[in-house]
Design a protein around this motif. Sequence first.
Motif, mmCIF file in Angstrom:
data_model
loop_
_atom_site.group_PDB
_atom_site.id
_atom_site.type_symbol
_atom_site.label_atom_id
_atom_site.label_comp_id
_atom_site.label_asym_id
_atom_site.label_seq_id
_atom_site.Cartn_x
_atom_site.Cartn_y
_atom_site.Cartn_z
ATOM 1 N N ASP A 1 22.779 78.891 -14.666
ATOM 2 C CA ASP A 1 22.321 79.081 -13.292
ATOM 3 C C ASP A 1 22.489 77.815 -12.466
ATOM 4 N N LEU A 2 22.148 76.672 -13.053
ATOM 5 C CA LEU A 2 22.326 75.404 -12.353
ATOM 6 C C LEU A 2 22.022 74.255 -13.299
ATOM 7 N N VAL A 3 22.803 73.194 -13.165
ATOM 8 C CA VAL A 3 22.528 71.918 -13.822
ATOM 9 C C VAL A 3 22.371 70.872 -12.731
ATOM 10 N N ILE A 4 21.242 70.187 -12.725
ATOM 11 C CA ILE A 4 21.014 69.071 -11.819
ATOM 12 C C ILE A 4 20.778 67.838 -12.678
ATOM 13 N N ALA A 5 21.498 66.774 -12.415
ATOM 14 C CA ALA A 5 21.300 65.496 -13.097
ATOM 15 C C ALA A 5 21.107 64.437 -12.030
ATOM 16 N N ALA A 6 19.935 63.810 -12.032
ATOM 17 C CA ALA A 6 19.627 62.845 -10.981
ATOM 18 C C ALA A 6 18.636 61.815 -11.501
ATOM 19 N N PRO A 7 18.687 60.597 -10.972
ATOM 20 C CA PRO A 7 17.639 59.635 -11.283
ATOM 21 C C PRO A 7 16.284 60.197 -10.853
ATOM 22 N N PRO A 8 15.195 59.763 -11.474
ATOM 23 C CA PRO A 8 13.887 60.314 -11.139
ATOM 24 C C PRO A 8 13.565 60.309 -9.647
ATOM 25 N N ALA A 9 13.936 59.249 -8.946
ATOM 26 C CA ALA A 9 13.596 59.156 -7.523
ATOM 27 C C ALA A 9 14.364 60.151 -6.664
ATOM 28 N N LEU A 10 15.503 60.617 -7.145
ATOM 29 C CA LEU A 10 16.336 61.530 -6.359
ATOM 30 C C LEU A 10 16.233 62.975 -6.819
ATOM 31 N N PHE A 11 15.624 63.199 -7.978
ATOM 32 C CA PHE A 11 15.651 64.558 -8.518
ATOM 33 C C PHE A 11 14.931 65.547 -7.607
ATOM 34 N N ALA A 12 13.706 65.235 -7.217
ATOM 35 C CA ALA A 12 12.940 66.186 -6.409
ATOM 36 C C ALA A 12 13.595 66.482 -5.061
ATOM 37 N N PRO A 13 14.032 65.459 -4.300
ATOM 38 C CA PRO A 13 14.667 65.789 -3.019
ATOM 39 C C PRO A 13 15.966 66.578 -3.169
ATOM 40 N N LEU A 14 16.764 66.261 -4.212
ATOM 41 C CA LEU A 14 17.983 67.031 -4.429
ATOM 42 C C LEU A 14 17.632 68.443 -4.873
ATOM 43 N N HIS A 15 16.710 68.559 -5.813
ATOM 44 C CA HIS A 15 16.277 69.870 -6.293
ATOM 45 C C HIS A 15 15.824 70.753 -5.137
ATOM 46 N N ASP A 16 14.971 70.206 -4.269
ATOM 47 C CA ASP A 16 14.417 71.016 -3.187
ATOM 48 C C ASP A 16 15.487 71.409 -2.183
ATOM 49 N N ARG A 17 16.410 70.505 -1.917
ATOM 50 C CA ARG A 17 17.498 70.838 -0.996
ATOM 51 C C ARG A 17 18.369 71.942 -1.585
ATOM 52 N N LEU A 18 18.700 71.831 -2.876
ATOM 53 C CA LEU A 18 19.527 72.856 -3.524
ATOM 54 C C LEU A 18 18.796 74.191 -3.623
ATOM 55 N N ALA A 19 17.496 74.152 -3.834
ATOM 56 C CA ALA A 19 16.711 75.399 -3.848
ATOM 57 C C ALA A 19 16.759 76.064 -2.486
ATOM 58 N N ASP A 20 16.586 75.281 -1.429
ATOM 59 C CA ASP A 20 16.638 75.827 -0.064
ATOM 60 C C ASP A 20 18.002 76.439 0.228
ATOM 61 N N LEU A 21 19.043 75.870 -0.361
ATOM 62 C CA LEU A 21 20.414 76.344 -0.110
ATOM 63 C C LEU A 21 20.835 77.448 -1.071
ATOM 64 N N ASP A 22 19.925 77.880 -1.963
ATOM 65 C CA ASP A 22 20.223 78.933 -2.939
ATOM 66 C C ASP A 22 21.437 78.564 -3.795
ATOM 67 N N ALA A 23 21.430 77.304 -4.280
ATOM 68 C CA ALA A 23 22.580 76.828 -5.051
ATOM 69 C C ALA A 23 22.767 77.575 -6.368
ATOM 70 N N SER A 24 21.703 78.139 -6.903
ATOM 71 C CA SER A 24 21.827 78.897 -8.149
ATOM 72 C C SER A 24 22.105 80.378 -7.902
ATOM 73 N N GLY A 25 22.189 80.763 -6.641
ATOM 74 C CA GLY A 25 22.418 82.170 -6.297
ATOM 75 C C GLY A 25 23.891 82.511 -6.192
ATOM 76 N N GLY A 26 24.158 83.610 -5.555
ATOM 77 C CA GLY A 26 25.538 84.069 -5.407
ATOM 78 C C GLY A 26 26.067 84.665 -6.688
ATOM 79 N N PRO A 27 27.371 84.957 -6.713
ATOM 80 C CA PRO A 27 27.971 85.591 -7.893
ATOM 81 C C PRO A 27 27.864 84.716 -9.131
#
Length: 272
Positions: A246-272
């Motif tokens: 569905d999705l792999v996110i790899a980020a330093p601790p300080a960047l994980f939450a902001p990247l995660h939340d942005r990708l969630a808002d963009l439905d990065a794990s959605g679509g076909p």
Amino acid sequence: MERGAPSSGELLEIAVGLARDAAATAYRMRAEGVSVAATKSTVTDVVTAADRAVEMQVLDALRRLRPADAVLGEEYGAGDTEVGADGVRWILDPIDGTVNYLYGLPHCAVSLAAEVDGEVVAGVVRNVITGEEWTATAGGGAWRDGERLRCSTETDLGQALVATGFGYDPKRRAHQARVVAELIPHVRDIRRLGAAALDLCLAAEGRVDVYYEKGLAAWDQAAGALVATEAGMLVAGLGGRPAGPDLVIAAPPALFAPLHDRLADLDASGGP
């Protein structure tokens, strides 16, 4: 570890030897000329003769060295549920970045990980063209050519260089392109290099700040995700789920939450 399984260091030693031999074979076959042997999910999702030859080489070697172990490989490997007598399963991508390999672009690699009782404990990623090699063991750190790796110290997502990749299905690509189009105004820039295992390793040493991608199989990420984790990155999916197709996110601790939340808002794990 249970049932007398070898140590992570012993498994890594095996993995490194096999990956180096496999990369040498892939390099030689590339120099001799490479052609498409088959396609998989779409006509652009190619398999070369080298993919098959390299996987068979590693499988044959593992049968000699560790005959009771299970193997999950991209081309020929056994199914997801199999494990060996010691709980050991090897996860192999014979050539990650096959299209790069086909075109002679220097971003392709052999990726080999060892899993014990469902946990990846050792992994190696070796660039076929450059010979760069990344290794990790669970709890033992991540390394490139003898140098201990630490991930990026960037704390501002707006200054982060983001690596990602795209699938081969046209509808999935269209969805992923929309995600990138919405993400790029909020980051430093995007890089799409074409080999997930290497992208994870580059993130592990801060040559990119973060990485995400939808659609990765176990062989795409097993070794690279361990390298990234051991370099201090958080590697996970959305909403507390583990990293997976569905999705792999790899980020330093300080960047994980902001990247995660942005990708969630963009439905990065959605679509076909």
